[in-house]
Design an enzyme around this catalytic site. Structure first.
Site, PDB file in Angstrom:
ATOM      1  N   LYS A  80       0.817  -1.313  -0.114  1.00 29.63           N
ATOM      2  CA  LYS A  80       0.088   0.121  -0.178  1.00 29.63           C
ATOM      3  C   LYS A  80       0.966   1.337  -0.075  1.00 29.63           C
ATOM      4  O   LYS A  80       1.877   1.282   0.689  1.00 29.63           O
ATOM      5  CB  LYS A  80      -0.818  -0.125   1.144  1.00 29.63           C
ATOM      6  CG  LYS A  80      -2.052   1.115   1.391  1.00 29.63           C
ATOM      7  CD  LYS A  80      -2.902   0.804   2.361  1.00 29.63           C
ATOM      8  CE  LYS A  80      -3.817   1.843   2.693  1.00 29.63           C
ATOM      9  NZ  LYS A  80      -4.755   1.542   3.790  1.00 29.63           N
ATOM     10  N   SER A 155      -9.383   2.474   2.944  1.00 33.83           N
ATOM     11  CA  SER A 155      -8.318   3.189   2.118  1.00 33.83           C
ATOM     12  C   SER A 155      -7.292   2.215   1.457  1.00 33.83           C
ATOM     13  O   SER A 155      -6.439   2.566   0.517  1.00 33.83           O
ATOM     14  CB  SER A 155      -7.260   4.023   2.977  1.00 33.83           C
ATOM     15  OG  SER A 155      -6.716   3.196   3.933  1.00 33.83           O
ATOM     16  N   SER A 179     -10.058   0.324   7.012  1.00 35.89           N
ATOM     17  CA  SER A 179      -9.586   0.321   6.032  1.00 35.89           C
ATOM     18  C   SER A 179      -8.961  -0.789   4.912  1.00 35.89           C
ATOM     19  O   SER A 179      -8.759  -0.732   3.778  1.00 35.89           O
ATOM     20  CB  SER A 179      -8.231   1.448   6.035  1.00 35.89           C
ATOM     21  OG  SER A 179      -8.694   2.623   6.341  1.00 35.89           O
TER      22      SER A 179
END
Length: 473
Positions: A80, A155, A179
């Protein structure tokens, strides 16, 4: 084996092929590079590629005996775009850092690479991971592959979409207010928020920041457990990190251990829920009875979650982002500015009250799990929404006070310090995925994984991804 067949294989199966030499890490990078070229232009999941770095790493790994290549044996995976990978851009989805290149890797990345992961990409995220819709000013929006007019949530939206479209077998994510879990739910994959300390990471800003954790994402429960094994273990640079357990999480997932009594709650007593989502998750939860489990409607008292999370999240933003607000206010999105300013206004009394609320909710959750083996609830309170909506402003007739309040059903579990997994459990009438949140007691990842695998087998949805991106209907 064709590219399409290899893309559809589970991570566990691909790792087995790596260990027998049927495929090499370089072969897999070739397959991924081609797949990314075919589909990422339609969904924007992996905006930063580091294929040449990955090839060098893969070739170095191949010079070692197979027995020394780690748990993942050379399996490629994305990180990520909030975590540092040495020599690779780490934008955090922010114009402030759009050209920043990390000098060294986060200890999470170092551990994964030591365990045979080959990092080939960074996955898209909203600015600083703030908000459950993956868009930013650097790379734009990540689109949901089940309907490219819809949000992939966030996210860890880029990670979920990469998995769902066959651009990854495993993916790294992180989770503060859902997330990992939200995008797993929206994209028909599996994501797990582990217990505090389960996955070591490089501390930043504060040693005991415990709202956010790092965790695994995959297409099925066994693959997720394999990645959690590769991520787990203590590290001296992370004082809160936990030692690895004596038995693997993969063995727990495969154990067949069935929960005796599980609780289902459509709303945890704190949030509106879309009726279709509630119906789909309830139906899935009730199928635990097919494994001989008792299913009852219940939940611990989490009534302070909204007030508590608002304060503790704002405090975290103030600690970690106040300097950016002073220097770069014009480059921050409005939601991040609001979060930081909310934190800077806090009093010690508000922080004390929120910390006490978290302690109380965790204690009540621990007591609850003396009666129930697992707690089940919707992962998200709505199905994937139009991507142009920055967040969910209302649900079932209730308007929300701010851009994160719609996430109460996941951040309540964050506050209670429980591990939680999102499992694909069905589809709406429009064919959009819905996730069931499976929660266990603190440090109870093994029983969460075992129960999730039992239900995954009953539901029969394993293998519904990867898919090619689908146009809006």
């Amino acid at each position: 084996m064709s590219q399409q067949e290899l893309i559809r294989q589970s991570a566990c199966d691909v790792v087995a092929k790596l260990k027998t030499g049927e495929v090499s890490p370089v072969d897999l990078l070739d397959v991924l590079e081609k797949r990314i070229a075919e589909v990422d232009g339609k969904v924007n999941a992996l905006p930063i590629l580091c294929i040449e770095r990955a090839r060098e790493h893969a070739k170095a790994l191949m010079r070692k005996p197979v027995s020394e290549r780690g748990l993942l044996a050379g399996l490629p995976m994305p990180i990520k775009d909030l975590s540092d990978v040495a020599g690779v851009r780490n934008t955090q989805g922010s114009p402030i850092f759009k050209d920043h290149v990390s000098a060294r890797s986060d200890i999470l990345v170092e551990r994964l690479e030591d365990n045979g992961a080959v990092v080939y990409a960074k996955s898209n995220t909203p600015e600083f991971g703030a908000g459950a819709n993956t868009f930013n000013e650097v790379f734009g929006a990540t689109l949901n592959p089940f309907d490219t007019s819809r949000s992939a949530a966030g996210s860890s939206g880029g990670a979920a979409v990469a998995l769902a479209t066959g651009m990854a077998w495993l993916a790294h994510g992180s989770d503060m207010g859902g997330s990992l879990r939200n995008p797993a739910s929206f994209c028909g994959v599996v994501g797990m928020r582990p217990s505090i300390g389960r996955v070591a990471h490089t501390p930043k800003f504060k040693l005991d920041r415990t709202l956010g954790v790092q965790g695994p994402m995959a297409r099925n429960v066994e693959d997720l457990a394999l990645l959690l094994d590769a991520m787990s273990g203590e590290h001296p640079a992370d004082p809160l990190s936990l030692p690895a357990l004596s038995s693997s999480f993969l063995s727990a997932a495969r154990s067949g251990n069935k929960p005796k009594r599980v609780a289902y709650s459509p709303d945890l007593g704190i949030t509106p829920v879309d009726p279709e989502v509630a119906a789909i998750t309830r139906k899935a939860a009730e199928r635990f009875t097919e494994a001989g489990c008792i299913v009852e409607e219940a939940h611990p008292d989490l009534s302070e979650a909204h007030e508590c999370f608002h304060v503790l999240r704002a405090f975290d933003f103030a600690i970690s982002k106040a300097a950016l607000l002073r220097k770069h206010r014009d480059l921050l999105k409005p939601e991040v500015i609001w979060n930081i300013e909310e934190g800077l206004k806090l009093t010690v009394e508000q922080i004390q009250r929120a910390e006490a609320q978290r302690v109380a909710m965790t204690a009540r959750a621990v007591e609850f799990f003396k009666t129930y083996d697992l707690l089940l609830a919707p992962t998200t309170i709505v199905a994937p929404f139009p991507v142009q909506n920055r967040y969910v402003a209302e649900c079932a007739g209730k308007k929300f006070d701010n851009y994160v309040q719609w996430l109460g059903i996941v951040y309540a579990i964050t506050l209670a310090c429980c591990p939680a997994l999102s499992l694909p459990c069905g589809f709406t009438n429009l064919g959009l995925p819905v996730g069931l949140q499976i929660v266990g007691p603190p440090r109870g990842e093994a029983q969460v994984l075992a129960g999730a695998k039992v239900l995954e087998d009953i539901l029969g949805l394993r293998g519904t991804t990867p898919i090619d991106p689908r146009e809006p209907r």
